[in-house]
Design a protein around this motif. Structure first.
Motif, PDB file in Angstrom:
ATOM      1  N   THR A  11      23.361 -33.845 -12.727  1.00  0.00           N
ATOM      2  CA  THR A  11      21.991 -33.483 -12.818  1.00  0.00           C
ATOM      3  C   THR A  11      21.677 -32.033 -13.631  1.00  0.00           C
ATOM      4  N   MET A  12      21.292 -32.079 -14.931  1.00  0.00           N
ATOM      5  CA  MET A  12      21.166 -30.953 -15.631  1.00  0.00           C
ATOM      6  C   MET A  12      19.919 -29.972 -15.241  1.00  0.00           C
ATOM      7  N   ASN A  13      20.066 -28.660 -15.003  1.00  0.00           N
ATOM      8  CA  ASN A  13      19.080 -27.583 -14.501  1.00  0.00           C
ATOM      9  C   ASN A  13      18.720 -26.863 -15.793  1.00  0.00           C
ATOM     10  N   ALA A  14      17.568 -26.305 -15.848  1.00  0.00           N
ATOM     11  CA  ALA A  14      17.143 -25.421 -16.802  1.00  0.00           C
ATOM     12  C   ALA A  14      15.926 -24.648 -15.793  1.00  0.00           C
ATOM     13  N   THR A  15      15.744 -23.213 -16.484  1.00  0.00           N
ATOM     14  CA  THR A  15      14.963 -22.497 -15.970  1.00  0.00           C
ATOM     15  C   THR A  15      14.086 -21.993 -17.019  1.00  0.00           C
TER      16      THR A  15
ATOM     17  N   ALA B 237      18.320 -25.513  -4.219  1.00  0.00           N
ATOM     18  CA  ALA B 237      18.820 -25.731  -5.491  1.00  0.00           C
ATOM     19  C   ALA B 237      18.425 -24.813  -6.431  1.00  0.00           C
ATOM     20  N   VAL B 238      16.967 -24.542  -6.190  1.00  0.00           N
ATOM     21  CA  VAL B 238      16.261 -23.220  -7.052  1.00  0.00           C
ATOM     22  C   VAL B 238      16.878 -22.060  -6.804  1.00  0.00           C
ATOM     23  N   LEU B 239      17.293 -21.625  -5.678  1.00  0.00           N
ATOM     24  CA  LEU B 239      18.004 -20.364  -5.534  1.00  0.00           C
ATOM     25  C   LEU B 239      19.326 -20.349  -6.106  1.00  0.00           C
ATOM     26  N   TYR B 240      20.113 -21.550  -5.940  1.00  0.00           N
ATOM     27  CA  TYR B 240      21.340 -21.433  -6.554  1.00  0.00           C
ATOM     28  C   TYR B 240      21.081 -21.289  -8.074  1.00  0.00           C
ATOM     29  N   VAL B 241      20.466 -22.026  -8.661  1.00  0.00           N
ATOM     30  CA  VAL B 241      20.360 -21.852 -10.206  1.00  0.00           C
ATOM     31  C   VAL B 241      19.890 -20.379 -10.623  1.00  0.00           C
ATOM     32  N   ASN B 242      18.885 -19.844  -9.817  1.00  0.00           N
ATOM     33  CA  ASN B 242      18.564 -18.512 -10.271  1.00  0.00           C
ATOM     34  C   ASN B 242      19.645 -17.671 -10.204  1.00  0.00           C
ATOM     35  N   ILE B 243      20.469 -17.509  -8.916  1.00  0.00           N
ATOM     36  CA  ILE B 243      21.422 -16.761  -8.677  1.00  0.00           C
ATOM     37  C   ILE B 243      22.564 -16.925  -9.748  1.00  0.00           C
TER      38      ILE B 243
ATOM     39  N   LEU C 174      20.025 -20.033 -24.601  1.00  0.00           N
ATOM     40  CA  LEU C 174      18.501 -19.332 -24.586  1.00  0.00           C
ATOM     41  C   LEU C 174      17.643 -19.701 -25.630  1.00  0.00           C
ATOM     42  N   TRP C 175      16.500 -20.099 -25.045  1.00  0.00           N
ATOM     43  CA  TRP C 175      15.630 -20.959 -26.196  1.00  0.00           C
ATOM     44  C   TRP C 175      14.003 -20.069 -25.976  1.00  0.00           C
TER      45      TRP C 175
ATOM     46  N   ILE D  17      13.462 -20.204 -21.831  1.00  0.00           N
ATOM     47  CA  ILE D  17      14.009 -21.488 -21.289  1.00  0.00           C
ATOM     48  C   ILE D  17      15.614 -21.233 -21.353  1.00  0.00           C
ATOM     49  N   ASN D  18      16.294 -21.360 -20.131  1.00  0.00           N
ATOM     50  CA  ASN D  18      17.682 -21.425 -20.202  1.00  0.00           C
ATOM     51  C   ASN D  18      18.326 -22.400 -19.493  1.00  0.00           C
ATOM     52  N   TRP D  19      19.645 -22.620 -20.037  1.00  0.00           N
ATOM     53  CA  TRP D  19      20.310 -23.905 -19.418  1.00  0.00           C
ATOM     54  C   TRP D  19      21.780 -23.453 -20.052  1.00  0.00           C
TER      55      TRP D  19
END
Length: 413
Positions: free
Chosen positions: A54-58, A3-9, A145-146, A84-86
């Motif tokens: 599920t909502m994801n943020a980095t 999931a982390v890899l997917y979100v980052n890509i 983007l915050w 912070i990105n979403w």
């Protein structure tokens, strides 16, 4: 991990295809977009069309500087910026309908944003991220983007066993506390902290950084770890070298003539100087008992050695000033013979090695003279021999303790 890899890509690709920022053709078109976007917007609801997802943020951390590390209060103060990105499914628009406006800046108090806080904060409040006057940037496709810049005070568990050659790992932990992991997840955008704008700390060297995801019960946590190494030169110059120098001067008391009348005063002054110095510098030392710093044991041993030197000085002076007519007890004679044994052996070895160049009668005369010295032992000779042995022993003890300390802290730290 997938999931982390997917979100980052996903975020990286989106940043590549995002168009450059634009303020719109006119102010009227920008205001129309702004008012239309916020009309009927519910900032208390996750901006997802399907609320079951599920909502994801980095998170990405730009470290500016490490302002302070305090071992006494277990506090770390850092200055930096969190990016912070979403993705927001609600705030989206067609740029061509608003004069090619592709970017909006909206006050964070007017829209939904992930509520995050520092777990290990040292502040009196809960350590919420964000200020009411900051803006959140929205692109037309819903990318948000915050940026949150602040001075963060967090706790740090110090291990000062090998002070001042110690290494520490201090962490900044952020938790998304409004939603459980089935509703909201946060991930680190990259495996390390961004050090592009980092300014070096004079007392600590930043060796490396790393980021990772964790769970706190049912909540998502992101941890930013800073691996630090203390710069020891300040403590070596202003603590270790002065202590070693005072101990070295203290051992020289056995080299002073016994009749000078200054030996006891010299030894006590050295002891008092060492005690006062340790008292003054103790405020800058780690005040931890678990684990106890090795340097604490070293300073204690040095203080004990200095006290023993004072006791031995008084004892030797007492022997030196005894009445020569008073007979020396057999115990002291045996002690003298033991102390002179090594010296006698060295002299005998030297004579044997050079027997070809020394006359036999000179060797016999040397043996007779050596035997005569033992038989004619006086209190002054005994005290003189004790001075030599105590000087060698005390100097060896000081050097041995110092060498062992440096070996321990350099090998195990």
């Amino acid at each position: 991990m997938t999931a982390v890899l997917y979100v980052n890509i996903y975020f990286v690709i989106s940043l590549i295809v995002l168009p450059g920022p634009s303020s719109g053709e006119t102010l009227t078109e920008y205001n129309n977009l702004y008012n239309t976007t916020l009309k009927g917007y519910n900032k208390d609801c996750r901006p997802l069309q399907n609320q079951r997802n599920t909502m994801n943020a980095t998170l990405y951390f730009y470290l500016r500087t490490i302002a302070k590390l305090d071992e006494v209060s277990s506090k770390m103060i850092t200055v930096g910026l969190f990016e912070i990105n979403w993705w927001d499914d609600i705030i989206t628009w067609n740029p061509f309908s608003y004069g090619d406006t592709t970017l909006l800046h909206i006050d964070e108090s007017l829209v939904w944003k992930p509520s995050m806080t520092l777990i290990n904060t040292m502040s009196t409040n809960v350590g919420l991220l964000g200020l009411t006057q900051s803006k959140i940037r929205y692109w037309y496709n819903g990318y948000a983007l915050w940026n949150v810049a602040d001075r963060f005070q967090t706790t740090c568990d110090f291990d000062t066993t090998y002070f001042p050659f110690d290494k520490q790992t201090c962490e900044i932990k952020i938790v998304a506390w409004d939603y459980t992991t089935d509703k909201f997840m946060i991930y680190p955008l990259k495996p390390t902290v961004n050090l592009t704008y980092y300014s070096e700390n004079g007392a600590w060297e930043l060796v490396s950084t790393e980021t990772r995801s964790e769970y706190l019960s049912y909540y998502s946590v992101v941890v930013f770890s800073l691996n630090l190494k203390r710069r020891p030169m300040y403590f070596v110059i202003y603590l270790l070298i002065p202590v070693f120098t005072m101990l070295f001067l203290n051992t020289l008391v056995f080299m002073l003539p016994s009749d000078s009348g200054e030996r006891v005063g010299y030894a006590i002054n050295c002891l008092l100087s060492l005690t006062v110095f340790i008292t003054l510098v103790s405020e800058g030392l780690p005040q931890d008992s678990e684990p106890m710093p090795v340097i604490g044991y070293v300073l204690t041993v040095y203080l004990i050695i200095s006290a023993i030197i004072c006791v031995l000085t008084i004892f030797i002076l007492r022997l030196h000033h005894k009445d020569e007519n008073k007979e020396i007890p057999p115990t002291f004679r045996k002690m003298y013979n033991i102390l002179t044994c090594a010296t006698c052996k060295k002299k005998s070895t030297f004579v044997e090695a050079h027997v070809s160049s020394i006359e036999l009668e000179n060797v016999e005369e040397f043996d007779k003279q050596n035997k005569f010295d033992v038989l004619s032992l006086t209190w002054r000779k005994l005290s003189s021999r004790l001075d030599t042995i105590c000087f060698i022993s005390s100097m060896s003890s000081v050097i041995t303790v110092g060498v062992v300390f440096f070996v321990i802290v350099t090998v195990k730290s």
